[in-house]
Every structure is written in structure tokens, then in C-alpha cells.
Write a protein that holds these residues in place. Structure first.
Motif, PDB file in Angstrom:
ATOM      1  N   ARG A 118     125.880  23.596  69.802  1.00  0.00           N
ATOM      2  CA  ARG A 118     124.865  22.549  69.833  1.00  0.00           C
ATOM      3  C   ARG A 118     124.312  22.372  71.239  1.00  0.00           C
ATOM      4  O   ARG A 118     125.001  22.646  72.228  1.00  0.00           O
ATOM      5  CB  ARG A 118     125.467  21.224  69.332  1.00  0.00           C
ATOM      6  CG  ARG A 118     125.963  21.276  67.912  1.00  0.00           C
ATOM      7  CD  ARG A 118     126.815  20.083  67.514  1.00  0.00           C
ATOM      8  NE  ARG A 118     126.081  18.828  67.617  1.00  0.00           N
ATOM      9  CZ  ARG A 118     126.561  17.664  67.215  1.00  0.00           C
ATOM     10  NH1 ARG A 118     127.776  17.590  66.680  1.00  0.00           N
ATOM     11  NH2 ARG A 118     125.844  16.553  67.329  1.00  0.00           N
ATOM     12  N   ARG A 120     122.185  19.343  73.404  1.00  0.00           N
ATOM     13  CA  ARG A 120     121.613  18.002  73.422  1.00  0.00           C
ATOM     14  C   ARG A 120     120.199  18.025  73.995  1.00  0.00           C
ATOM     15  O   ARG A 120     119.755  19.024  74.573  1.00  0.00           O
ATOM     16  CB  ARG A 120     122.500  17.075  74.251  1.00  0.00           C
ATOM     17  CG  ARG A 120     122.674  17.529  75.685  1.00  0.00           C
ATOM     18  CD  ARG A 120     123.641  16.691  76.477  1.00  0.00           C
ATOM     19  NE  ARG A 120     123.183  15.320  76.632  1.00  0.00           N
ATOM     20  CZ  ARG A 120     123.600  14.519  77.615  1.00  0.00           C
ATOM     21  NH1 ARG A 120     124.497  14.960  78.498  1.00  0.00           N
ATOM     22  NH2 ARG A 120     123.158  13.298  77.707  1.00  0.00           N
ATOM     23  N   ASP A 184     122.108  20.683  66.744  1.00  0.00           N
ATOM     24  CA  ASP A 184     122.516  19.396  67.292  1.00  0.00           C
ATOM     25  C   ASP A 184     121.996  18.232  66.467  1.00  0.00           C
ATOM     26  O   ASP A 184     122.602  17.149  66.474  1.00  0.00           O
ATOM     27  CB  ASP A 184     122.006  19.277  68.733  1.00  0.00           C
ATOM     28  CG  ASP A 184     122.593  18.084  69.455  1.00  0.00           C
ATOM     29  OD1 ASP A 184     123.822  17.907  69.408  1.00  0.00           O
ATOM     30  OD2 ASP A 184     121.820  17.318  70.061  1.00  0.00           O
ATOM     31  N   ILE A 185     120.894  18.410  65.761  1.00  0.00           N
ATOM     32  CA  ILE A 185     120.360  17.327  64.917  1.00  0.00           C
ATOM     33  C   ILE A 185     120.698  17.553  63.447  1.00  0.00           C
ATOM     34  O   ILE A 185     120.114  16.912  62.565  1.00  0.00           O
ATOM     35  CB  ILE A 185     118.839  17.177  65.112  1.00  0.00           C
ATOM     36  CG1 ILE A 185     118.101  18.468  64.754  1.00  0.00           C
ATOM     37  CG2 ILE A 185     118.529  16.772  66.547  1.00  0.00           C
ATOM     38  CD1 ILE A 185     116.583  18.355  64.869  1.00  0.00           C
ATOM     39  N   GLY A 186     121.626  18.509  63.186  1.00  0.00           N
ATOM     40  CA  GLY A 186     122.126  18.705  61.831  1.00  0.00           C
ATOM     41  C   GLY A 186     121.287  19.616  60.965  1.00  0.00           C
ATOM     42  O   GLY A 186     121.416  19.599  59.739  1.00  0.00           O
ATOM     43  N   THR A 213     120.450  13.363  69.401  1.00  0.00           N
ATOM     44  CA  THR A 213     121.660  14.055  68.978  1.00  0.00           C
ATOM     45  C   THR A 213     122.366  13.302  67.843  1.00  0.00           C
ATOM     46  O   THR A 213     122.402  12.072  67.836  1.00  0.00           O
ATOM     47  CB  THR A 213     122.626  14.183  70.165  1.00  0.00           C
ATOM     48  OG1 THR A 213     122.067  15.079  71.125  1.00  0.00           O
ATOM     49  CG2 THR A 213     123.991  14.708  69.731  1.00  0.00           C
ATOM     50  N   GLN A 214     122.934  14.052  66.898  1.00  0.00           N
ATOM     51  CA  GLN A 214     123.824  13.439  65.915  1.00  0.00           C
ATOM     52  C   GLN A 214     125.105  13.031  66.633  1.00  0.00           C
ATOM     53  O   GLN A 214     125.817  13.889  67.156  1.00  0.00           O
ATOM     54  CB  GLN A 214     124.164  14.425  64.790  1.00  0.00           C
ATOM     55  CG  GLN A 214     123.140  14.520  63.687  1.00  0.00           C
ATOM     56  CD  GLN A 214     123.663  15.292  62.483  1.00  0.00           C
ATOM     57  OE1 GLN A 214     124.592  16.088  62.581  1.00  0.00           O
ATOM     58  NE2 GLN A 214     123.048  15.072  61.342  1.00  0.00           N
ATOM     59  N   ARG A 216     128.023  12.535  66.048  1.00  0.00           N
ATOM     60  CA  ARG A 216     129.265  12.844  65.337  1.00  0.00           C
ATOM     61  C   ARG A 216     129.397  14.360  65.240  1.00  0.00           C
ATOM     62  O   ARG A 216     128.434  15.103  65.427  1.00  0.00           O
ATOM     63  CB  ARG A 216     129.236  12.240  63.925  1.00  0.00           C
ATOM     64  CG  ARG A 216     128.065  12.718  63.065  1.00  0.00           C
ATOM     65  CD  ARG A 216     128.095  12.100  61.680  1.00  0.00           C
ATOM     66  NE  ARG A 216     126.934  12.465  60.884  1.00  0.00           N
ATOM     67  CZ  ARG A 216     126.781  13.617  60.247  1.00  0.00           C
ATOM     68  NH1 ARG A 216     127.741  14.538  60.328  1.00  0.00           N
ATOM     69  NH2 ARG A 216     125.695  13.874  59.544  1.00  0.00           N
ATOM     70  N   ASN A 218     129.521  17.854  63.571  1.00  0.00           N
ATOM     71  CA  ASN A 218     128.947  18.437  62.366  1.00  0.00           C
ATOM     72  C   ASN A 218     129.442  19.866  62.210  1.00  0.00           C
ATOM     73  O   ASN A 218     130.318  20.313  62.960  1.00  0.00           O
ATOM     74  CB  ASN A 218     127.413  18.354  62.373  1.00  0.00           C
ATOM     75  CG  ASN A 218     126.777  19.136  63.507  1.00  0.00           C
ATOM     76  OD1 ASN A 218     127.358  20.085  64.033  1.00  0.00           O
ATOM     77  ND2 ASN A 218     125.569  18.752  63.898  1.00  0.00           N
ATOM     78  N   VAL A 223     130.326  16.843  69.228  1.00  0.00           N
ATOM     79  CA  VAL A 223     129.227  16.237  69.968  1.00  0.00           C
ATOM     80  C   VAL A 223     129.206  16.822  71.381  1.00  0.00           C
ATOM     81  O   VAL A 223     130.253  16.926  72.032  1.00  0.00           O
ATOM     82  CB  VAL A 223     129.392  14.707  70.028  1.00  0.00           C
ATOM     83  CG1 VAL A 223     128.289  14.072  70.862  1.00  0.00           C
ATOM     84  CG2 VAL A 223     129.424  14.124  68.626  1.00  0.00           C
ATOM     85  N   THR A 229     128.845   8.294  71.986  1.00  0.00           N
ATOM     86  CA  THR A 229     129.023   8.228  70.532  1.00  0.00           C
ATOM     87  C   THR A 229     129.218   6.812  70.039  1.00  0.00           C
ATOM     88  O   THR A 229     129.385   6.592  68.843  1.00  0.00           O
ATOM     89  CB  THR A 229     130.219   9.080  70.103  1.00  0.00           C
ATOM     90  OG1 THR A 229     131.399   8.630  70.783  1.00  0.00           O
ATOM     91  CG2 THR A 229     129.978  10.534  70.423  1.00  0.00           C
TER      92      THR A 229
END
Length: 230
Positions: A118, A120, A184-186, A213-214, A216, A218, A223, A229
């Protein structure tokens, strides 16, 4: 090399490892040396092969040392027998490790062909910023050389050539960065192919790059470091 499992998805058979050298490695189910329970935080040993871990297996806790052999606490304040951690868990990285230049430099080195994990927003825009600055510097050097050779009245061949080489050389890390930003955003990295849609493709990529960013873990990893978070 020793390391620690950051993430492992048993359904997809894919995960990430923080190595004792501070680098992160990917691994798949077929890289496990023998059937074992591998979960987040598991101490393991593996053979690094580029950015991938091979021959991965878990390390069983070693028998406690005799009392006479117990060492005094180290200068870092860790008590004897305290669990070891690797990668990001081993020590706090300095603030510069998540600085804009740091992201750009890693993009051109260890993440040059990295399409896993991921990225950010800060990493994405930090790379964009210094990529633009580097391109301006390359063009400036090319124009200076063209001027010295008297080519400015014609086609500035040196400037065009250096610019072309720079852009071509940075295509792999640029694609990898966009794929990791989508992760990073799923979203799946294959969505980067929308860039080939005439006119609106780059606008869609720009929107993806602006999404937060998500916060959590994934399926593409934990992360990224530095993201709050809470």
C-alpha cells in the motif's frame, strides 16, 4: 534471515513479512517450507529473493537459558527474554523515514518494481513533487548542454533525449506507486488501466489519489507507517 509476519491471508495464500534488515517482503503459500500456522506477529526465518521471501517457516521459542547465562539488560532497556521484533516493530524510524524525499528515493530504489502493498497519499504526492523537480533539473541540464553546443537555435536534442530517458526510466515505479495507492484505498490495482481512457482517464486516477487511506488492515497489507488509525 529472521523476520516477523505483518499480514497473512490464508484464503488468498498471500502475505507480508518485515525482515530483520528493515525491509518488507511478500510471500505466498507456496513459499512456506512446511505446513505451519502462520499469523500476524509470528517470528519466522526465510530466504530473501529480491522483494520476496522464500522457504518461510516459523521459529519455535527456544528453551530458556540457565540462570548463570542470563545477560544483563541492554542499554536500550530491554529486559532479558523480551520478545524480539523486526522491521517497523524493531525500532522507531526517524521522522525523515516518512518524509517526502524519503518516499521518492524509495520509489526509485527498493520500490522500483513493487506492485504489492500500500502507498498512502503522502507517499504518492511526495513522489509526484520530487519527480517534477527532478524532471525540471534534467531539462535544465539538457538545455544548458544544448546551449553550450549551439543547438538551441535548432532542436534541443540533448534536452529532449535526457527528458525521454528520465520519463522512460521512471515508468515502472510510477505504475507501481499508482497500483499501491489503489490498494491503499481498498481497490484492485487493475483499475489503473482506466488511465488509457481518453480525456478522463487521468482525471479518474487523480480522484483515486486524493481519497484518504483506509485506516485499517486490508487484503493488501497493514496500514502504512505514519497514518493515524484513531
Amino acid at each position: 534471515m529472521r523476520g516477523e509476519v505483518l499480514h497473512y491471508d490464508e484464503d488468498q495464500g498471500f502475505g507480508f513479512i518485515a525482515g530483520a534488515d528493515g525491509n518488507r517482503y511478500t510471500f505466498a503459500r507456496e513459499d512456506l517450507r512446511r505446513e505451519a500456522t502462520i499469523g500476524r506477529g509470528t517470528a519466522i526465518e526465510f530466504q530473501p529473493a529480491g522483494g520476496r521471501a522464500r522457504d518461510v517457516f516459523s521459529i519455535r521459542a527456544q528453551a530458556a537459558s540457565p540462570p548463570a547465562a542470563i545477560a544483563a539488560p541492554t542499554q536500550t532497556g530491554n529486559a532479558p527474554g523480551a520478545p524480539q521484533h523486526f522491521g517497523r516493530s524493531a525500532e522507531r524510524r526517524p521522522a525523515s523515514a516518512t518524509g517526502l524525499w524519503d518516499y521518492f528515493w524509495r520509489g526509485l530504489t527498493e520500490n522500483y518494481f513493487n506492485f504489492a502493498g500500500r502507498a498512502r497519499r503522502k507517499e504518492y504526492w511526495g513522489f509526484c513533487l520530487f519527480w517534477t523537480i527532478a524532471l525540471i533539473v534534467v531539462v535544465g541540464i539538457g538545455l544548458f548542454l544544448d546551449d553550450a553546443m549551439g543547438h538551441l537555435d535548432e532542436l534541443p536534442a540533448v534536452a529532449v533525449g535526457l527528458c525521454g530517458v528520465f520519463v522512460l526510466a521512471t515508468i515502472p515505479p510510477w505504475i507501481g506507486l499508482n497500483v499501491r495507492r489503489l490498494h491503499d484505498i481498498g481497490l484492485t490495482g487493475w483499475l489503473f488501466l482506466v488511465v488509457f481512457i481518453p480525456t478522463v482517464g487521468w482525471l479518474i486516477i487523480l480522484v483515486f489519489a486524493l481519497i484518504p487511506t483506509q485506516a485499517r488492515e486490508n487484503q493488501w497489507g497493514p496500514v502504512p507507517a505514519g497514518v493515524k488509525t484513531s
